[in-house]
Design a protein around this motif. Structure first.
Motif, mmCIF file in Angstrom:
data_model
loop_
_atom_site.group_PDB
_atom_site.id
_atom_site.type_symbol
_atom_site.label_atom_id
_atom_site.label_comp_id
_atom_site.label_asym_id
_atom_site.label_seq_id
_atom_site.Cartn_x
_atom_site.Cartn_y
_atom_site.Cartn_z
ATOM 1 N N LYS A 6 0.855 -1.193 0.000
ATOM 2 C CA LYS A 6 0.000 0.000 0.000
ATOM 3 C C LYS A 6 0.889 1.240 0.000
ATOM 4 N N ASP A 7 0.703 2.107 -0.998
ATOM 5 C CA ASP A 7 1.446 3.360 -1.020
ATOM 6 C C ASP A 7 0.645 4.410 -0.251
ATOM 7 N N TYR A 8 0.920 4.519 1.040
ATOM 8 C CA TYR A 8 0.149 5.415 1.898
ATOM 9 C C TYR A 8 0.347 6.882 1.518
ATOM 10 N N TYR A 9 1.535 7.215 0.989
ATOM 11 C CA TYR A 9 1.764 8.608 0.570
ATOM 12 C C TYR A 9 0.839 8.966 -0.593
ATOM 13 N N ARG A 16 6.786 12.176 -0.244
ATOM 14 C CA ARG A 16 7.408 11.342 0.802
ATOM 15 C C ARG A 16 8.093 12.182 1.879
ATOM 16 N N ASP A 69 8.679 3.620 6.008
ATOM 17 C CA ASP A 69 9.663 4.116 5.039
ATOM 18 C C ASP A 69 10.773 3.088 4.810
ATOM 19 N N GLY A 72 9.251 0.134 2.869
ATOM 20 C CA GLY A 72 8.988 0.497 1.482
ATOM 21 C C GLY A 72 10.190 0.243 0.593
#
Lengths: 316, 84
Positions: A6-9, A16, A69, A72
């Protein structure tokens, strides 16, 4: 078990290197837009709201954000660190309907198990050959509206038996009691791991996580709301309509109010158990200054500067 | 179907669910290992039941004595806090 990263940003629409304040603002803006109570398409909004909440749960917490981070960067590499608490599991398990994605469940939730077959009432069980199954623990995302009124939530638990390799899904309803506080555990009897030798199944414990709300935060049964006010409202006082979890209340801001000052509305927080009592509603005043001023406003401010004897640096 | 208020258990009920006898639960309570809900007339919630199960697991399976129990419960709570 494969899970989708999941790309929360991207979900919050922030870079980022966004500051904590940028993240908070982005969350509030999106949460207001997609809040299930205000959106037209409730089903889509609910999914979106959960997604935004999950992203904010991680990015809004410096420790979780740091972990995310690091994770990721390693995500595409094989052999990424195994998720916590799933080391020597007898059964694989996977939740559905808790309000968190599989990705969150694996990397950020407290999902775990404890105990061994025979661990509970060990002596008696060892003699009879019946062993109670392990308890399982997970998290459940509860909106403040659900915490206010109570709810029934369908939850599914998928377990893979290592001996047969077969996946079995149990779907059941979890009762969210009115007034449930953040961090409270709800026990669902018999929905843990199956017992051995005819022993009873373990229990499932779901820890309540209040969904971040664009307007409110909670502390126990007390609800907090940040209210932005103009400098003249702080100085002169004002009557302002303030939202609560069950309708708006008229609030009198007293003259001479200060930034950060708290006003309390008794009994408008979350319900407190069977007593029928409720927590309090706290309004935290935040004095905002205008970013832009017209010529006329500037003239008035300048006039105020020349006539006022107020000097904040010489106040006692 | 309206959700009820939160689940609370009397001493007898929590003993029956957990399989731990009344005297043992009272002893744990006296030692401060489990606590009833405040102003509840000695009633317990799911959190207390979970703690009771942990205690029994540590005591029966791991053979931990009371001093060890206290230390391990504190450590388990600490681990949970750190993981949050």
């Amino acid at each position: 078990m494969s899970v989708e990263f999941k790309d929360y940003y991207a979900i919050l629409g922030v870079p980022r290197d966004a500051t904590a304040d940028d993240i908070k603002k982005a969350f509030r803006k999106l949460a207001r837009k997609h809040h299930p109570d205000v959106a037209k398409d409730k089903k889509t909004a609910e999914e979106k709201f959960k997604e935004i909440n999950e992203a904010y749960e991680v990015l809004g917490d410096p420790e979780k954000r740091g972990k995310y981070d690091r994770l990721g960067m390693d995500w595409q590499h094989e052999g990424a660190a195994p998720p916590p608490g799933r080391g020597a599991a007898a059964h694989e398990f996977n939740f559905g309907g808790t309000g968190f994605s599989d990705f969150f469940e694996q990397y950020f939730s407290g999902a775990s198990r404890y105990g061994f077959p025979g661990g509970m009432q060990g002596g008696a069980q060892a003699r009879t050959g019946h062993f109670r199954g392990n308890d399982i623990e997970g998290d459940i995302l509860v909106t403040l509206e659900e915490a206010m009124h109570g709810a029934l939530r369908p939850v599914s638990l998928q377990m893979t038996d290592p001996q047969t390799g077969r996946a079995q899904t149990h779907t059941f309803h979890v009762r969210i009691p009115p007034g449930v506080t953040n961090g409270k555990r709800i026990r669902i009897p018999g929905q843990g791991e199956p017992g051995i030798g005819g022993g009873e199944a373990g229990d499932l414990y779901l820890r309540v996580r209040h969904a971040a709300h664009p307007d409110f935060t909670t502390q126990g049964a007390d609800v907090f709301h940040e209210l932005d006010i103009a400098p003249w409202e702080a100085v002169l006082g004002a009557d302002i309509s303030v939202p609560t979890l069950d309708g708006a209340v008229k609030l009198r801001i007293p003259p001479g109010s200060e930034n950060g000052q708290q006003l309390r509305v008794r009994g408008r927080g979350l319900p407190m158990g069977k007593s029928g009592g409720r927590g309090d509603f706290h309004v935290v005043l935040t004095v905002q200054t205008p970013a832009h001023t017209t010529d006329e406003e500037r003239t008035l401010w300048e006039k105020l500067r020349s006539v006022s004897r107020f000097n904040p640096r010489t106040q006692p | 179907m309206n959700p009820d208020d939160e689940t609370v258990y009397t001493l007898e009920v929590i003993a029956s669910i957990s399989g731990v006898d009344l005297e043992t639960i009272l002893h744990y309570q006296q030692q401060g290992l489990i606590r009833p809900l405040p102003e509840s007339g000695n009633r317990f919630d799911d959190e207390a039941l979970r703690t009771l199960r942990r205690i029994e697991h540590l005591r029966e399976t791991c053979g931990v004595n009371e001093t060890g129990l206290r230390l391990m419960l504190d450590l388990l709570d600490e681990v949970e806090r750190l993981r949050e």
